[in-house]
Motif scaffolding. Structure first.
Motif, short mmCIF file in Angstrom:
data_model
loop_
_atom_site.label_atom_id
_atom_site.label_comp_id
_atom_site.label_asym_id
_atom_site.label_seq_id
_atom_site.Cartn_x
_atom_site.Cartn_y
_atom_site.Cartn_z
N SER A 190 0.82 -1.21 0.00
CA SER A 190 0.00 0.00 0.00
C SER A 190 0.86 1.26 0.00
N LEU A 191 2.10 1.14 0.50
CA LEU A 191 3.03 2.27 0.51
C LEU A 191 3.97 2.22 -0.69
N ASN A 192 4.47 1.03 -1.01
CA ASN A 192 5.32 0.87 -2.18
C ASN A 192 4.80 -0.28 -3.03
N PRO A 193 4.08 0.02 -4.09
CA PRO A 193 3.52 -1.04 -4.93
C PRO A 193 4.58 -1.88 -5.62
N ASN A 194 5.84 -1.42 -5.61
CA ASN A 194 6.93 -2.19 -6.19
C ASN A 194 7.51 -3.20 -5.21
N GLY A 195 7.07 -3.18 -3.97
CA GLY A 195 7.46 -4.20 -3.01
C GLY A 195 8.92 -4.22 -2.63
N LYS A 196 9.55 -3.05 -2.55
CA LYS A 196 10.97 -2.97 -2.20
C LYS A 196 11.17 -2.00 -1.04
N ILE A 197 12.18 -2.29 -0.21
CA ILE A 197 12.58 -1.32 0.81
C ILE A 197 13.64 -0.41 0.20
N PRO A 198 13.81 0.81 0.72
CA PRO A 198 13.13 1.41 1.86
C PRO A 198 11.92 2.23 1.41
N ALA A 199 11.11 2.61 2.40
CA ALA A 199 10.01 3.54 2.17
C ALA A 199 9.84 4.34 3.46
N ILE A 200 9.24 5.50 3.33
CA ILE A 200 9.02 6.34 4.51
C ILE A 200 7.64 6.95 4.47
N ILE A 201 7.19 7.38 5.65
CA ILE A 201 6.07 8.30 5.78
C ILE A 201 6.57 9.48 6.59
N ASP A 202 6.44 10.66 6.04
CA ASP A 202 6.77 11.88 6.78
C ASP A 202 5.47 12.51 7.24
N PRO A 203 5.20 12.53 8.55
CA PRO A 203 3.94 13.12 9.03
C PRO A 203 3.86 14.61 8.79
N ASP A 204 5.02 15.24 8.58
CA ASP A 204 5.08 16.68 8.33
C ASP A 204 5.61 16.93 6.93
#
Length: 234
Positions: A64-78
């Motif tokens: 749901s965050l990376n449809p390519n299924g690889k790390i890394p990924a982030i969420i920045d709340p700001d």
């Protein structure tokens, strides 16, 4: 308190500190780019270990965050405009964090794009070629009797190291006197090639002078030392 409930990945890996950048990663050459950058910039973040050995990147939450299924990924709340932003692709994350903090990316337009070109060089060439050497030299690919694939990637990796060697003539870092996201993007891959992959002799690493000195300078940085171990493996 930031609300990250719109991101399904937080249901699988809950945020204990939702006001911090959420890092979903593993200390691989791609993963450590972002953990090193976060350590270098001093941004507050919360790391989550994603076990690729258990195929956790292929679950619906991570996808749901990376449809390519690889790390890394982030969420920045700001993120931009104060709204949460999810990002994948290590090079894009490096650029985002550099622009967010004003660090490790030159303000001068010409130097900025020159730095970005070396980040793209890592993304398009260093990473894919070195990774194939790892597969065919250390992992399952080494059992393949036909050694032409290994020779192809060995030769190309040796050539790419030569490009770095030439670039570093008269320079401490890829951009000269200033350490940038170009170095951050590349350090982990060179380290992995000659370390974890054990391919130093294969690519004639000992014949190089500037690349080993550059790598040593990079690995001496405290933030790099910390970032190489984040997220902590279980």
């Amino acid at each position: 308190m930031s609300d990250l409930s719109a991101f399904p990945i937080t249901k699988r890996w809950p945020a204990q500190h939702p006001d911090r950048i959420q890092l979903y990663s593993l200390p691989t050459p791609n993963g450590v780019k972002v953990s090193i950058m976060l350590e270098e910039t001093g941004l507050a973040y919360e790391p989550h270990l994603i076990d690729i050995g258990k195929n956790e990147t292929w679950g619906p939450e991570f996808l749901s965050l990376n449809p390519n299924g690889k790390i890394p990924a982030i969420i920045d709340p700001d993120g931009p405009g104060g709204k949460p932003l999810g990002l994948f692709e290590s090079g894009a994350i490096l650029l985002y964090l550099a622009e967010k903090t004003g660090k490790f990316l030159p303000a001068d337009a010409a130097a900025r794009y020159e730095t970005i070109q070396w980040v793209f060089f890592q993304m398009a060439a260093i990473g894919p070629m070195f990774g194939q050497v790892g597969f065919f030299h250390k992992f399952a690919g080494r059992e393949i009797e036909d050694k032409r694939p290994l020779e192809r990637y060995r030769g190309e990796s040796k050539r790419l190291l030569g490009v770095l060697e030439t670039r570093l003539e008269g320079r401490d870092w890829l951009m000269g006197a200033d350490y940038t996201i170009a170095d951050i993007a590349t350090l982990g891959w060179v380290r992995n090639l000659v370390g974890f992959y054990g391919a130093g002799e294969l690519v004639d690493y000992a014949s190089l002078k500037r690349v080993p000195a550059w790598l040593e300078r990079g690995l001496a940085r405290p933030a790099v030392q910390r970032g190489l171990e984040i997220p902590k493996r279980g």
